[in-house]
Design a protein around this motif. Structure first.
Motif, PDB file in Angstrom:
ATOM      1  N   MET A 147      -8.258  -2.442  12.169  1.00  0.00           N
ATOM      2  CA  MET A 147      -7.584  -3.575  12.790  1.00  0.00           C
ATOM      3  C   MET A 147      -7.743  -3.574  14.306  1.00  0.00           C
ATOM      4  SD  MET A 147      -6.443  -5.176  10.127  1.00  0.00           S
ATOM      5  CE  MET A 147      -5.168  -6.310  10.627  1.00  0.00           C
ATOM      6  N   THR A 148      -7.730  -2.384  14.901  1.00  0.00           N
ATOM      7  CA  THR A 148      -7.840  -2.300  16.360  1.00  0.00           C
ATOM      8  C   THR A 148      -9.280  -2.441  16.830  1.00  0.00           C
ATOM      9  OG1 THR A 148      -5.895  -0.848  16.430  1.00  0.00           O
ATOM     10  CG2 THR A 148      -7.311  -0.881  18.371  1.00  0.00           C
ATOM     11  N   LYS A 149     -10.190  -1.656  16.238  1.00  0.00           N
ATOM     12  CA  LYS A 149     -11.573  -1.609  16.704  1.00  0.00           C
ATOM     13  C   LYS A 149     -12.404  -2.796  16.227  1.00  0.00           C
ATOM     14  CE  LYS A 149     -10.803   2.429  18.599  1.00  0.00           C
ATOM     15  NZ  LYS A 149     -10.628   2.541  20.070  1.00  0.00           N
ATOM     16  N   MET A 150     -12.210  -3.224  14.988  1.00  0.00           N
ATOM     17  CA  MET A 150     -13.037  -4.299  14.446  1.00  0.00           C
ATOM     18  C   MET A 150     -12.460  -5.683  14.720  1.00  0.00           C
ATOM     19  SD  MET A 150     -14.124  -2.739  10.743  1.00  0.00           S
ATOM     20  CE  MET A 150     -14.731  -1.053  10.564  1.00  0.00           C
ATOM     21  N   LEU A 151     -11.127  -5.805  14.592  1.00  0.00           N
ATOM     22  CA  LEU A 151     -10.509  -7.124  14.719  1.00  0.00           C
ATOM     23  C   LEU A 151      -9.772  -7.319  16.028  1.00  0.00           C
ATOM     24  CD1 LEU A 151      -9.173  -7.580  11.059  1.00  0.00           C
ATOM     25  CD2 LEU A 151     -11.278  -8.469  12.070  1.00  0.00           C
ATOM     26  N   GLY A 152      -9.622  -6.256  16.818  1.00  0.00           N
ATOM     27  CA  GLY A 152      -8.977  -6.382  18.114  1.00  0.00           C
ATOM     28  C   GLY A 152      -7.491  -6.660  18.039  1.00  0.00           C
ATOM     29  N   LEU A 153      -6.847  -6.253  16.944  1.00  0.00           N
ATOM     30  CA  LEU A 153      -5.414  -6.481  16.757  1.00  0.00           C
ATOM     31  C   LEU A 153      -4.678  -5.162  16.962  1.00  0.00           C
ATOM     32  CD1 LEU A 153      -5.566  -8.779  13.605  1.00  0.00           C
ATOM     33  CD2 LEU A 153      -5.416  -9.474  16.006  1.00  0.00           C
ATOM     34  N   ASP A 154      -4.189  -4.951  18.155  1.00  0.00           N
ATOM     35  CA  ASP A 154      -3.556  -3.686  18.530  1.00  0.00           C
ATOM     36  C   ASP A 154      -2.046  -3.837  18.489  1.00  0.00           C
ATOM     37  OD1 ASP A 154      -2.775  -1.262  19.594  1.00  0.00           O
ATOM     38  OD2 ASP A 154      -4.162  -1.339  21.284  1.00  0.00           O
ATOM     39  N   THR A 155      -1.382  -3.023  17.674  1.00  0.00           N
ATOM     40  CA  THR A 155       0.067  -3.101  17.535  1.00  0.00           C
ATOM     41  C   THR A 155       0.799  -2.415  18.682  1.00  0.00           C
ATOM     42  OG1 THR A 155       0.220  -1.026  16.288  1.00  0.00           O
ATOM     43  CG2 THR A 155      -0.163  -3.051  15.025  1.00  0.00           C
ATOM     44  N   GLY A 156       0.096  -1.557  19.422  1.00  0.00           N
ATOM     45  CA  GLY A 156       0.747  -0.755  20.444  1.00  0.00           C
ATOM     46  C   GLY A 156       1.411   0.494  19.899  1.00  0.00           C
ATOM     47  N   LEU A 157       1.298   0.708  18.599  1.00  0.00           N
ATOM     48  CA  LEU A 157       1.863   1.890  17.952  1.00  0.00           C
ATOM     49  C   LEU A 157       0.793   2.953  17.770  1.00  0.00           C
ATOM     50  CD1 LEU A 157       3.948   0.199  15.099  1.00  0.00           C
ATOM     51  CD2 LEU A 157       4.849   1.254  17.178  1.00  0.00           C
ATOM     52  N   PRO A 158       1.164   4.235  17.733  1.00  0.00           N
ATOM     53  CA  PRO A 158       0.199   5.260  17.376  1.00  0.00           C
ATOM     54  C   PRO A 158      -0.213   5.096  15.917  1.00  0.00           C
ATOM     55  CG  PRO A 158       2.408   6.188  17.476  1.00  0.00           C
ATOM     56  CD  PRO A 158       2.515   4.778  18.010  1.00  0.00           C
ATOM     57  N   ALA A 159      -1.344   5.656  15.555  1.00  0.00           N
ATOM     58  CA  ALA A 159      -1.827   5.520  14.181  1.00  0.00           C
ATOM     59  C   ALA A 159      -0.885   6.174  13.184  1.00  0.00           C
ATOM     60  CB  ALA A 159      -3.227   6.117  14.051  1.00  0.00           C
ATOM     61  N   LEU A 160      -0.265   7.294  13.577  1.00  0.00           N
ATOM     62  CA  LEU A 160       0.565   8.075  12.668  1.00  0.00           C
ATOM     63  C   LEU A 160       1.987   8.214  13.200  1.00  0.00           C
ATOM     64  CD1 LEU A 160      -1.969  10.940  11.852  1.00  0.00           C
ATOM     65  CD2 LEU A 160      -1.239   9.115  10.296  1.00  0.00           C
TER      66      LEU A 160
END
Length: 204
Positions: free
Chosen positions: A56-69
């Protein structure tokens, strides 16, 4: 419905399905390994969170601002973290135009439409959710519905087996499984005399 509306509606239900399957996993079996090369439930949760964050972050550019885990890798923490991350992604998707879904983005070593990439992400999640379901079967855990009836909700659709969801929504799931306010789960029917598969053993 537009492609965007279909994908957003699908994402809305898929996040609940993933959380529902995770909620079946007993805390004491998070490290259960079905086979030497199989992931544990804990490792499945890690993979889902890391993989989805990357796509979602790298391919679609949708960054939640949360860590992955989550900071703590417990069952409850994974449920809470994935619920929040997937909800933020849902809100980001709702802000995207139909044209955004049709535009291309980089998918590993090729270019695909963003709609195609999101649908592939949903399929990827479903694949790993199915693997988690097999772990639960090996543990002897009764399974509520994910897409349709299960052996524990009455068997086959063509025999009139009902769809019985474990929770009606994400809020109810978190309230019971994380916040310590357990509710009575829907009753599962007793086993009937109908076969549970289209090809029961010994029948050709």
């Amino acid at each position: 419905m537009s492609l965007a509306a279909i994908l957003i509606d699908t994402w809305t239900t898929e996040r609940l399905k993933t959380l529902s399957v995770w909620s079946h996993v007993p805390e004491e079996h998070l490290e259960f390994r079905l086979a030497p090369r199989a992931r544990t439930p804990h490792e499945h949760m890690v993979h889902q969170c890391v993989s989805e964050d990357t796509w979602m972050t790298k391919m679609l550019g949708l960054d939640t601002g949360l860590p992955a885990l989550p900071a703590e890798e417990s069952r409850g923490a994974f449920l809470r973290h994935y619920a929040e991350a997937s909800e933020r992604r849902l809100e980001l998707l709702r802000g995207c135009s139909d044209e955004w879904f049709e535009e291309t983005a980089r998918f590993f070593d090729t270019d695909r439409s963003r709609g195609w990439i999101l649908m592939r992400r949903i399929a990827h999640t479903s694949h790993h959710r199915g693997q988690m379901t097999m772990i639960l079967r090996a543990l002897g855990v009764s399974l509520y519905s994910t897409y349709g009836p299960t052996a524990d909700t009455g068997g086959l659709f063509q025999h009139g087996a009902p769809v019985i969801y474990r929770y009606p929504g994400v809020d109810e799931l978190l309230d019971a499984e994380v916040d310590g306010h357990p509710s009575t789960l829907p009753a599962l029917p007793t086993a009937g005399d109908q076969p549970l598969t289209e090809r029961p053993s010994g029948v050709s």
